[in-house]
Design an enzyme around this catalytic site. Structure first.
Site, PDB file in Angstrom:
ATOM      1  CG  ASP A  88      -0.253   0.111   2.541  1.00 55.37           C
ATOM      2  OD1 ASP A  88       0.819  -0.522   2.720  1.00 55.37           O
ATOM      3  OD2 ASP A  88      -0.756   0.830   3.430  1.00 55.37           O
ATOM      4  CD  GLU A 152       4.201   1.134   7.132  1.00 58.71           C
ATOM      5  OE1 GLU A 152       4.852   1.496   8.116  1.00 58.71           O
ATOM      6  OE2 GLU A 152       3.877   1.939   6.214  1.00 58.71           O
TER       7      GLU A 152
HETATM    8  N1  BES Z   1       8.684   3.265   5.358  1.00 57.59           N
HETATM    9  C1  BES Z   1       8.060   4.154   6.269  1.00 57.59           C
HETATM   10  C2  BES Z   1       8.801   4.275   7.579  1.00 57.59           C
HETATM   11  C3  BES Z   1      10.183   4.847   7.537  1.00 57.59           C
HETATM   12  C4  BES Z   1      10.601   5.686   6.531  1.00 57.59           C
HETATM   13  C5  BES Z   1      11.057   4.527   8.531  1.00 57.59           C
HETATM   14  C6  BES Z   1      11.883   6.194   6.517  1.00 57.59           C
HETATM   15  C7  BES Z   1      12.320   5.056   8.553  1.00 57.59           C
HETATM   16  C8  BES Z   1      12.740   5.881   7.518  1.00 57.59           C
HETATM   17  C9  BES Z   1       6.644   3.674   6.520  1.00 57.59           C
HETATM   18  O1  BES Z   1       5.993   3.313   5.342  1.00 57.59           O
HETATM   19  C10 BES Z   1       5.842   4.788   7.102  1.00 57.59           C
HETATM   20  O2  BES Z   1       5.676   5.784   6.458  1.00 57.59           O
HETATM   21  N2  BES Z   1       5.293   4.590   8.292  1.00 57.59           N
HETATM   22  C11 BES Z   1       4.399   5.516   8.862  1.00 57.59           C
HETATM   23  C12 BES Z   1       3.704   4.888  10.018  1.00 57.59           C
HETATM   24  C13 BES Z   1       2.263   4.632   9.853  1.00 57.59           C
HETATM   25  C14 BES Z   1       1.621   4.137  11.108  1.00 57.59           C
HETATM   26  C15 BES Z   1       1.455   5.581   9.110  1.00 57.59           C
HETATM   27  C16 BES Z   1       5.123   6.730   9.375  1.00 57.59           C
HETATM   28  O3  BES Z   1       6.262   6.626   9.836  1.00 57.59           O
HETATM   29  O4  BES Z   1       4.520   7.805   9.326  1.00 57.59           O
HETATM   30 MN    MN Z   2       7.138   2.156   4.173  1.00 65.79          MN
HETATM   31 MN    MN Z   3       5.344   5.234   4.383  1.00 63.41          MN
END
Ligand code: BES
Ligand code: MN
Ligand code: MN
Length: 456
Positions: A88, A152
């Protein structure tokens, strides 16, 4: 040239074209308008897994979007790597800021521009193609289970129950994830921690309808004014968060750890220039790297209320809203922080308004070990393909499921991401460098090889 490189060279154009097909599917999990597309992305991955000859390939339904699963068990006695990723993507808004449409991937100057190019379709695809290479060039050295989810970006709320219901199916020795970035290709790094998240939405209500701002203004509380003031009070002059108890469980780094962080390559001038800002801003006493990794934060993600259309309308709004994220660090707990926020925010409201706090998803912070066999294997794989020892680096983003891999399955995670901080994930013109894409595909097989050898 190694067999891995030779195979990659021969097939790199096809690898890219396959990824472009996946990027064309607008699998935005947050917006129900894209529901069918999210399922289509799952189906696409399922077909790819079947084509790769993976076994037990299936689309596992959940109460939300499904998990695509596939495995290859070469020998029960060998270690098993559980690969996780997500198909996603974040909403592509605002569309008008994209130089090419977000779901019509464009390859320009050696970069793929599309929503999800880096986060996380491009990185998921590296794993499928790394598997293809291993299969075609001499076999997979250990067992592999692939689990690609579709929620995710909206908090992985159905994935915890899926882990609990499938502990046997998901039995493994380590989790491998490529969903983070490196400092740069010149300074390869491995992410060794992620922040947790508390996400809330707040609503402030004043009068029961929008009023004439001349007839009532000055005498009736304006919820947008009130909300602004409440939000402003959540940080003090040192940019500390003012919620009582917010920092109680925060683990402080010792001097040696902070010294090691200060030694990570980082250029503040480049950072500012890249973002077109004159200065950075954050919690007093901490560096930019610390502020974005080992310190908790509170940020408004969006705020609205009243008249926001063309021209001017003289109105005293009835309601004001904001979406607020708090990034958490060890040992903060998302439920506890959400409760502290709620209590404090409600207490801030003057009697002239009503306040409602609605908690959204959350996730727990994690730190991953650097003294494990799996970490050493990942470091060695990166040394092999980059010619440099990777720097362990704490990440600022969140991947909510990582904490659950540990608490539910008892598994540690390796965060071997190949993105770049300039990839603009979640922003307009998200990109992924072809160089990174191919480097990832090349590196992953060595992780399996070294991990299997070093586990013996
Ligand atoms: N891939 C990201 C997380 C990420 C990006 C970790 C860059 C470290 C460096 C992930 O897809 C993401 O965006 N996670 C969300 C969390 C979610 C609960 C919406 C975020 O971190 O905002
Ligand atoms: Mn991600
Ligand atoms: Mn992300």
């Amino acid at each position: 040239m190694s067999a891995v490189q030779t195979y990659l060279d021969q097939h790199k154009d096809r690898f890219l074209n396959e990824l472009l097909d996946l990027l064309k599917i607008p699998s935005v999990s947050a917006d129900p308008k894209f529901k069918e597309d999210v399922f289509e992305a799952a189906n696409f991955l399922k077909s790819q897994m079947i084509n790769l000859g993976l076994d037990a390939v299936e689309i596992c339904p959940t109460d939300g979007y499904p998990i695509v699963y596939g495995e290859k068990i070469v020998d029960e006695k060998l270690p098993t790597v559980l690969v996780y990723g997500h198909y996603d993507v974040q909403p592509a808004d605002p569309y008008e800021l994209w130089n090419s449409p977000p779901f019509e991937p464009a390859v320009k100057d050696g970069k793929i521009y599309a929503r999800g190019a880096c986060d996380d379709k491009g990185q998921v695809y590296m794993h499928l193609k790394a598997y293809e290479i291993m299969k075609e060039t001499g076999g997979l050295p250990c067992n592999i289970k692939l689990m690609i989810e579709g929620e995710e970006e909206v908090g992985s709320e159905n994935l915890g129950p899926f882990l609990e219901a499938n502990t046997d199916k998901l039995k493994a020795d380590v989790v491998l994830i490529s969903d983070t970035s490196m400092i740069s290709m010149e300074h390869p790094s491995i992410t060794v921690g992620l922040r947790g998240l508390s996400y809330v939405e707040v609503e402030v209500t004043g009068p029961n309808i929008d009023l004439h701002s001349g007839v009532y203004g000055g005498a009736v509380a304006n919820p947008v004014n009130v909300l602004s003031k409440m939000i402003a009070s959540l940080h003090d002059e040192n940019n500390h968060i003012t919620i009582p108890g917010f920092y109680d469980d925060v683990v402080e780094l010792d001097e040696n750890q902070r010294k090691a962080m200060a030694a990570t390559p980082f250029n503040l001038e480049d950072y500012k220039q890249h973002l077109d800002i004159n200065d950075v801003q954050g919690e007093a006493g901490y560096s930019t790297i610390e502020r974005t990794s080992i310190r908790p934060t509170l940020d408004v993600n969006g705020m609205w209320g009243g008249y926001i259309g063309e021209g001017a309308k003289t109105v005293l709004p009835s309601k004001a809203f904001a979406k607020i994220s708090m990034r958490l660090v060890p040992n903060q707990n998302s439920e506890k922080i959400t409760a502290l926020f709620q209590q404090h925010f409600e207490s801030l409201a003057p009697p002239s308004v009503k306040v409602k706090v609605t908690p959204h998803h959350g996730g727990e912070p994690v730190v991953t070990p650097t003294d494990s066999v799996a970490y050493q294997a990942a470091a060695k794989a990166i040394e092999h393909t980059f010619g440099k020892t990777p720097i362990p680096q704490r990440g600022g983003g969140s991947i909510p499921i990582v904490a659950l891999f540990e608490s539910v399955l008892g598994l540690k995670t390796i965060l071997m991401g190949f993105g770049d901080d300039s990839d603009a994930i979640h922003s307009p013109n998200e990109k992924f460098d072809l160089y990174n894409f191919y480097k990832g595909i090349e590196t992953i097989p060595y992780f399996y090889q070294y991990y299997t050898e070093m586990s013996k």
